[in-house]
Design a protein around this motif. Structure first.
Motif, short mmCIF file in Angstrom:
data_model
loop_
_atom_site.label_atom_id
_atom_site.label_comp_id
_atom_site.label_asym_id
_atom_site.label_seq_id
_atom_site.Cartn_x
_atom_site.Cartn_y
_atom_site.Cartn_z
N ALA A 1 -19.42 -43.48 17.06
CA ALA A 1 -20.07 -42.56 16.13
C ALA A 1 -20.23 -43.25 14.78
O ALA A 1 -19.52 -44.22 14.49
CB ALA A 1 -19.24 -41.29 16.00
N PRO A 2 -21.14 -42.75 13.95
CA PRO A 2 -21.35 -43.35 12.62
C PRO A 2 -20.05 -43.42 11.83
O PRO A 2 -19.30 -42.44 11.76
CB PRO A 2 -22.36 -42.40 11.97
N GLU A 3 -19.79 -44.60 11.27
CA GLU A 3 -18.62 -44.83 10.41
C GLU A 3 -17.30 -44.63 11.14
O GLU A 3 -16.27 -44.37 10.49
CB GLU A 3 -18.70 -43.96 9.16
N LYS A 4 -17.30 -44.72 12.45
CA LYS A 4 -16.06 -44.60 13.22
C LYS A 4 -15.92 -45.80 14.14
O LYS A 4 -16.89 -46.48 14.47
CB LYS A 4 -16.05 -43.31 14.04
N ALA A 5 -14.68 -46.05 14.57
CA ALA A 5 -14.42 -47.15 15.49
C ALA A 5 -14.95 -46.82 16.88
O ALA A 5 -15.08 -45.64 17.24
CB ALA A 5 -12.92 -47.42 15.55
N ARG A 6 -15.23 -47.86 17.65
CA ARG A 6 -15.68 -47.64 19.03
C ARG A 6 -14.56 -46.99 19.83
O ARG A 6 -13.38 -47.34 19.68
CB ARG A 6 -16.09 -48.96 19.65
N GLU A 7 -14.93 -46.06 20.68
CA GLU A 7 -13.97 -45.26 21.45
C GLU A 7 -14.25 -45.41 22.94
O GLU A 7 -15.38 -45.21 23.39
CB GLU A 7 -14.10 -43.78 21.04
N TRP A 8 -13.22 -45.74 23.72
CA TRP A 8 -13.35 -45.74 25.18
C TRP A 8 -13.42 -44.30 25.66
O TRP A 8 -12.64 -43.46 25.20
CB TRP A 8 -12.16 -46.44 25.82
N ASP B 1 -20.02 -35.23 19.91
CA ASP B 1 -20.35 -36.22 20.93
C ASP B 1 -21.46 -37.16 20.46
O ASP B 1 -21.80 -38.12 21.16
CB ASP B 1 -20.81 -35.55 22.22
N THR B 2 -22.02 -36.90 19.29
CA THR B 2 -23.07 -37.76 18.76
C THR B 2 -22.54 -39.17 18.54
O THR B 2 -21.54 -39.36 17.85
CB THR B 2 -23.62 -37.20 17.44
N ALA B 3 -23.20 -40.16 19.15
CA ALA B 3 -22.74 -41.55 19.06
C ALA B 3 -23.72 -42.45 19.80
O ALA B 3 -24.61 -41.95 20.52
CB ALA B 3 -21.34 -41.69 19.67
N GLY C 1 -26.57 -50.33 24.32
CA GLY C 1 -26.26 -48.97 23.90
C GLY C 1 -27.47 -48.05 23.91
O GLY C 1 -28.61 -48.51 23.83
N THR C 2 -27.18 -46.75 24.00
CA THR C 2 -28.23 -45.74 23.92
C THR C 2 -27.72 -44.60 23.04
O THR C 2 -26.57 -44.20 23.14
CB THR C 2 -28.61 -45.23 25.32
N GLN C 3 -28.58 -44.10 22.16
CA GLN C 3 -28.18 -43.11 21.17
C GLN C 3 -28.20 -41.71 21.77
O GLN C 3 -29.19 -41.30 22.39
CB GLN C 3 -29.13 -43.14 19.97
N VAL C 4 -27.11 -41.00 21.57
CA VAL C 4 -27.02 -39.58 21.93
C VAL C 4 -26.80 -38.80 20.64
O VAL C 4 -25.84 -39.08 19.91
CB VAL C 4 -25.87 -39.32 22.91
N THR C 5 -27.67 -37.85 20.37
CA THR C 5 -27.55 -37.02 19.18
C THR C 5 -27.54 -35.56 19.60
O THR C 5 -28.44 -35.10 20.31
CB THR C 5 -28.71 -37.27 18.21
#
Length: 127
Positions: free
Chosen positions: A40-47, A89-91, A108-112
């Motif tokens: 997500a924007p300004e967040k670390a990657r999450e498994w 869940d936006t990321a 990657g693919t964007q989900v908004t």
């Protein structure tokens, strides 16, 4: 080198669904472990989920029961079904392949997920 291409992202309303695809180059998924991550924007990657060659799956608690992994070996594709989507869940969702020759990432693919508002109701008070 093995290449992965994700697709299926988009803009949806809260509560709606999307199905993401991770397509590998020829024979790239044979015996490999496929994982999905999101950032997500300004967040670390999450498994968020992993699919093992034998079919076992594991999900992070925040998506368990809403997201589902599946695979179509004939199409060299792993799917991530996203249900009951919420704004959090936006990321950007990315797939990762881990095989004998190392690890590969897709772009990657964007989900908004947009917040859903009701139409409103008029409240009138009188003196």
């Amino acid at each position: 080198q093995v290449q992965l291409v994700e697709s299926g992202g988009g803009l949806v309303q809260s509560g709606e669904s999307l199905k993401l695809s991770c397509v590998g180059s020829e024979d790239s998924f044979n015996g490999d472990i496929i994982s999905w991550h999101r950032q997500a924007p300004e967040k670390a990657r999450e498994w968020i989920a992993t699919l093992w060659p034998g079919g076992a799956t594991m999900y992070t608690p925040s998506v368990k029961g809403r997201f589902t992994l599946s695979r179509d070996d004939a199409k060299n594709t792993v799917y991530l079904q996203l249900n009951s989507l919420a704004p959090e869940d936006t990321a950007v969702y990315s797939c990762q392949r881990t095989g004998d020759d190392g690890t590969t990432w897709g772009q990657g693919t964007q989900v908004t997920v947009a917040t859903t508002w009701g139409q409103g109701t008029q409240v009138t008070t009188s003196l």
